[in-house]
Design an enzyme around this catalytic site. Structure first.
Site, PDB file in Angstrom:
ATOM      1  N   ARG A  59       0.840  -1.214   0.000  1.00 25.47           N
ATOM      2  CA  ARG A  59       0.000   0.000   0.000  1.00 25.47           C
ATOM      3  C   ARG A  59       0.869   1.257   0.000  1.00 25.47           C
ATOM      4  O   ARG A  59       0.553   2.244  -0.658  1.00 25.47           O
ATOM      5  CB  ARG A  59      -0.942   0.007   1.215  1.00 25.47           C
ATOM      6  CG  ARG A  59      -2.035  -1.059   1.113  1.00 25.47           C
ATOM      7  CD  ARG A  59      -2.972  -1.011   2.301  1.00 25.47           C
ATOM      8  NE  ARG A  59      -3.751   0.222   2.354  1.00 25.47           N
ATOM      9  CZ  ARG A  59      -4.368   0.671   3.447  1.00 25.47           C
ATOM     10  NH1 ARG A  59      -4.297  -0.002   4.576  1.00 25.47           N
ATOM     11  NH2 ARG A  59      -5.067   1.779   3.423  1.00 25.47           N
ATOM     12  N   GLN A  91      -9.122  10.126   8.297  1.00 27.43           N
ATOM     13  CA  GLN A  91      -8.965   8.716   8.693  1.00 27.43           C
ATOM     14  C   GLN A  91      -8.027   8.024   7.715  1.00 27.43           C
ATOM     15  O   GLN A  91      -7.667   6.869   7.907  1.00 27.43           O
ATOM     16  CB  GLN A  91     -10.323   8.006   8.653  1.00 27.43           C
ATOM     17  CG  GLN A  91     -11.350   8.594   9.600  1.00 27.43           C
ATOM     18  CD  GLN A  91     -12.740   8.065   9.286  1.00 27.43           C
ATOM     19  OE1 GLN A  91     -13.164   7.040   9.803  1.00 27.43           O
ATOM     20  NE2 GLN A  91     -13.463   8.748   8.422  1.00 27.43           N
ATOM     21  N   ASN A  92      -7.658   8.726   6.656  1.00 24.68           N
ATOM     22  CA  ASN A  92      -6.855   8.098   5.605  1.00 24.68           C
ATOM     23  C   ASN A  92      -5.387   8.014   6.001  1.00 24.68           C
ATOM     24  O   ASN A  92      -4.850   8.918   6.630  1.00 24.68           O
ATOM     25  CB  ASN A  92      -6.995   8.872   4.294  1.00 24.68           C
ATOM     26  CG  ASN A  92      -8.422   8.865   3.791  1.00 24.68           C
ATOM     27  OD1 ASN A  92      -9.231   8.061   4.246  1.00 24.68           O
ATOM     28  ND2 ASN A  92      -8.738   9.759   2.874  1.00 24.68           N
ATOM     29  N   ASP A  94      -3.115   7.590   3.553  1.00 23.45           N
ATOM     30  CA  ASP A  94      -2.347   8.057   2.390  1.00 23.45           C
ATOM     31  C   ASP A  94      -1.856   9.486   2.644  1.00 23.45           C
ATOM     32  O   ASP A  94      -2.192  10.111   3.646  1.00 23.45           O
ATOM     33  CB  ASP A  94      -3.196   7.966   1.100  1.00 23.45           C
ATOM     34  CG  ASP A  94      -4.406   8.904   1.109  1.00 23.45           C
ATOM     35  OD1 ASP A  94      -4.216  10.115   1.361  1.00 23.45           O
ATOM     36  OD2 ASP A  94      -5.539   8.437   0.862  1.00 23.45           O
ATOM     37  N   HIS A 109      -5.808   7.915  12.076  1.00 20.52           N
ATOM     38  CA  HIS A 109      -5.533   6.478  11.941  1.00 20.52           C
ATOM     39  C   HIS A 109      -4.090   6.210  11.520  1.00 20.52           C
ATOM     40  O   HIS A 109      -3.776   5.134  11.023  1.00 20.52           O
ATOM     41  CB  HIS A 109      -6.506   5.838  10.945  1.00 20.52           C
ATOM     42  CG  HIS A 109      -7.910   5.731  11.472  1.00 20.52           C
ATOM     43  ND1 HIS A 109      -8.992   5.402  10.697  1.00 20.52           N
ATOM     44  CD2 HIS A 109      -8.413   5.905  12.735  1.00 20.52           C
ATOM     45  CE1 HIS A 109     -10.100   5.386  11.434  1.00 20.52           C
ATOM     46  NE2 HIS A 109      -9.771   5.698  12.670  1.00 20.52           N
ATOM     47  N   CYS A 117       8.248   2.270  16.109  1.00 26.65           N
ATOM     48  CA  CYS A 117       9.167   1.276  16.665  1.00 26.65           C
ATOM     49  C   CYS A 117       8.525   0.653  17.904  1.00 26.65           C
ATOM     50  O   CYS A 117       8.205   1.356  18.867  1.00 26.65           O
ATOM     51  CB  CYS A 117      10.504   1.916  17.024  1.00 26.65           C
ATOM     52  SG  CYS A 117      11.625   0.736  17.788  1.00 26.65           S
ATOM     53  N   ASN A 201     -20.872  13.121   0.366  1.00 24.83           N
ATOM     54  CA  ASN A 201     -20.541  11.707   0.150  1.00 24.83           C
ATOM     55  C   ASN A 201     -21.230  11.203  -1.118  1.00 24.83           C
ATOM     56  O   ASN A 201     -22.202  11.787  -1.588  1.00 24.83           O
ATOM     57  CB  ASN A 201     -21.014  10.881   1.363  1.00 24.83           C
ATOM     58  CG  ASN A 201     -20.164   9.652   1.594  1.00 24.83           C
ATOM     59  OD1 ASN A 201     -18.945   9.697   1.491  1.00 24.83           O
ATOM     60  ND2 ASN A 201     -20.802   8.527   1.906  1.00 24.83           N
ATOM     61  N   LEU A 202     -20.723  10.105  -1.639  1.00 30.37           N
ATOM     62  CA  LEU A 202     -21.302   9.537  -2.847  1.00 30.37           C
ATOM     63  C   LEU A 202     -22.722   9.028  -2.609  1.00 30.37           C
ATOM     64  O   LEU A 202     -23.593   9.121  -3.463  1.00 30.37           O
ATOM     65  CB  LEU A 202     -20.408   8.378  -3.325  1.00 30.37           C
ATOM     66  CG  LEU A 202     -20.632   7.840  -4.721  1.00 30.37           C
ATOM     67  CD1 LEU A 202     -20.435   8.936  -5.767  1.00 30.37           C
ATOM     68  CD2 LEU A 202     -19.680   6.684  -5.004  1.00 30.37           C
TER      69      LEU A 202
HETATM   70  P1  OAD Z   1     -15.286   3.285   3.717  1.00 27.89           P
HETATM   71  O1  OAD Z   1     -14.775   2.425   2.630  1.00 27.89           O
HETATM   72  O2  OAD Z   1     -15.955   2.632   4.872  1.00 27.89           O
HETATM   73  O3  OAD Z   1     -16.306   4.355   3.124  1.00 27.89           O
HETATM   74  C1  OAD Z   1     -15.988   5.149   2.022  1.00 27.89           C
HETATM   75  C2  OAD Z   1     -17.155   6.078   1.749  1.00 27.89           C
HETATM   76  O4  OAD Z   1     -16.803   6.930   0.668  1.00 27.89           O
HETATM   77  C3  OAD Z   1     -18.458   5.355   1.346  1.00 27.89           C
HETATM   78  O5  OAD Z   1     -19.558   5.912   2.057  1.00 27.89           O
HETATM   79  C4  OAD Z   1     -18.576   5.648  -0.147  1.00 27.89           C
HETATM   80  O6  OAD Z   1     -19.924   5.794  -0.575  1.00 27.89           O
HETATM   81  C5  OAD Z   1     -17.881   6.991  -0.258  1.00 27.89           C
HETATM   82  N1  OAD Z   1     -17.281   7.239  -1.580  1.00 27.89           N
HETATM   83  C6  OAD Z   1     -16.759   6.355  -2.466  1.00 27.89           C
HETATM   84  N2  OAD Z   1     -16.314   6.976  -3.563  1.00 27.89           N
HETATM   85  C7  OAD Z   1     -16.555   8.297  -3.384  1.00 27.89           C
HETATM   86  C8  OAD Z   1     -16.330   9.476  -4.176  1.00 27.89           C
HETATM   87  N3  OAD Z   1     -15.743   9.421  -5.379  1.00 27.89           N
HETATM   88  N4  OAD Z   1     -16.730  10.667  -3.678  1.00 27.89           N
HETATM   89  C9  OAD Z   1     -17.320  10.758  -2.452  1.00 27.89           C
HETATM   90  N5  OAD Z   1     -17.559   9.687  -1.667  1.00 27.89           N
HETATM   91  C10 OAD Z   1     -17.170   8.474  -2.113  1.00 27.89           C
HETATM   92  O7  OAD Z   1     -14.042   4.183   4.208  1.00 27.89           O
HETATM   93  P2  OAD Z   1     -13.894   5.020   5.558  1.00 27.89           P
HETATM   94  O8  OAD Z   1     -15.196   5.576   5.990  1.00 27.89           O
HETATM   95  O9  OAD Z   1     -12.760   5.958   5.354  1.00 27.89           O
HETATM   96  O10 OAD Z   1      -9.770   2.249   9.514  1.00 27.89           O
HETATM   97  O11 OAD Z   1     -13.458   3.905   6.563  1.00 27.89           O
HETATM   98  C11 OAD Z   1     -13.196   4.262   7.905  1.00 27.89           C
HETATM   99  C12 OAD Z   1     -12.116   3.394   8.478  1.00 27.89           C
HETATM  100  O12 OAD Z   1     -12.486   2.026   8.309  1.00 27.89           O
HETATM  101  C13 OAD Z   1     -10.771   3.487   7.786  1.00 27.89           C
HETATM  102  O13 OAD Z   1     -10.000   4.587   8.214  1.00 27.89           O
HETATM  103  C14 OAD Z   1     -10.149   2.198   8.143  1.00 27.89           C
HETATM  104  C15 OAD Z   1     -11.307   1.285   7.889  1.00 27.89           C
HETATM  105  O14 OAD Z   1     -11.310   0.080   8.552  1.00 27.89           O
HETATM  106  C16 OAD Z   1      -8.759   1.512   9.985  1.00 27.89           C
HETATM  107  O15 OAD Z   1      -8.105   0.784   9.257  1.00 27.89           O
HETATM  108  C17 OAD Z   1      -8.524   1.680  11.448  1.00 27.89           C
END
Ligand code: OAD
Length: 233
Positions: A59, A91-92, A94, A109, A117, A201-202
């Site tokens: 990644r 939360q990203n 990247d 996150h 370490c 959001n989408l």
């Molecule tokens: P998710 O994959 O759970 O959700 C992504 C959201 O973005 C969804 O609601 C999609 O509809 C929306 N989406 C997708 N494409 C889009 C676009 N082009 N424009 C706008 N919205 C879009 O990801 P997160 O909510 O970030 O944590 O997940 C939260 C946490 O769960 C992450 O940080 C990670 C994961 O497990 C850990 O690893 C601790």
């Protein structure tokens, strides 16, 4: 919009989706390709460190093939040009907000380009792989792990984030499913403080009904539109 002075923005995987980074919960997303318990928990790491180090090495390396999109750049513009305060929490893991021009980003996150370490606890900037067990730049122990917050671990910067939520007048959630706490609870925290709340959001997120307003569409379109509105209004 003129009375808004303090904005807190929370971003999730959806803001980086159009840059080519897989989200977690979409069809074919990361959590369909990999088991959370294997690659995103301390227990999974203890069981099979090679699998986990390799997952994050891939990644991290994949970041070289992606670029920030219009949504990342619009938020950077907002941080530069807004007369009040903008706290950007992501939360990203990247680095697309930074590469899009954002100066200050709280990575609750953790970050792919950071190593933690497990011997001395130091967090160091890290670009390369970890699978060969390189030494910690500070204590030299071969004990580095990805500096990413796994399930069961405490996210970073929570004190600062809750303080900002208590003081903000606008909370905006962008590209996150609202499935993971504590981030999923920020909207309620902001509402308790009397802030207006907006979701970009989408599709409607799990907590969509908690927001005063929900705008649906692609981040690369609706985020620049919203930023234009805030700066122009
Ligand atoms: P998710 O994959 O759970 O959700 C992504 C959201 O973005 C969804 O609601 C999609 O509809 C929306 N989406 C997708 N494409 C889009 C676009 N082009 N424009 C706008 N919205 C879009 O990801 P997160 O909510 O970030 O944590 O997940 C939260 C946490 O769960 C992450 O940080 C990670 C994961 O497990 C850990 O690893 C601790």
């Amino acid at each position: 919009m003129t009375q808004i002075k303090r904005i807190v923005i929370l971003t999730g995987a959806g803001i980086s989706a159009e840059s080519g980074i897989d989200t977690f919960r979409s069809a074919g997303g990361l959590w369909e390709q990999h088991r959370v318990e294997d690659v995103a928990t301390p227990e999974g790491f203890a069981r099979n460190p090679d699998l986990v180090l390799n997952f994050y090495d891939m990644r991290r390396a994949a970041l070289a093939d992606v670029v920030p999109n219009a949504a990342h750049m619009a938020l950077a513009r907002l941080q530069r040009e807004f007369a009040g305060e903008v706290l950007l929490v992501t939360q990203n893991v990247d680095d697309l907000h930074e590469r899009g021009g954002s100066g200050q980003v709280l990575h609750m996150h953790g970050e792919l380009k950071s190593a933690l370490c497990t011997a001395c606890g130091t967090r160091s900037r890290w670009e390369g792989a970890m699978i060969e067990r390189p030494p910690c730049p500070v204590c030299a122990a071969p004990c580095l792990r990805p500096d990413v917050v796994w399930f069961g671990e405490m996210p970073y910067e929570m004190g600062r984030i809750y303080q900002a939520l208590e003081a903000c007048d606008l909370f905006v959630s962008i590209g996150t499913s609202g499935a993971v706490y504590p981030a999923a609870g920020f909207v309620e925290e902001a509402r308790r403080a009397g802030a207006r709340t907006l979701e970009l959001n989408l599709e409607p997120s799990e907590g969509s009904r908690l927001f005063h307003e929900s705008r649906l569409g692609k981040a690369s379109v609706i985020v620049p539109e919203w930023v234009e509105e805030v700066l122009g209004g």
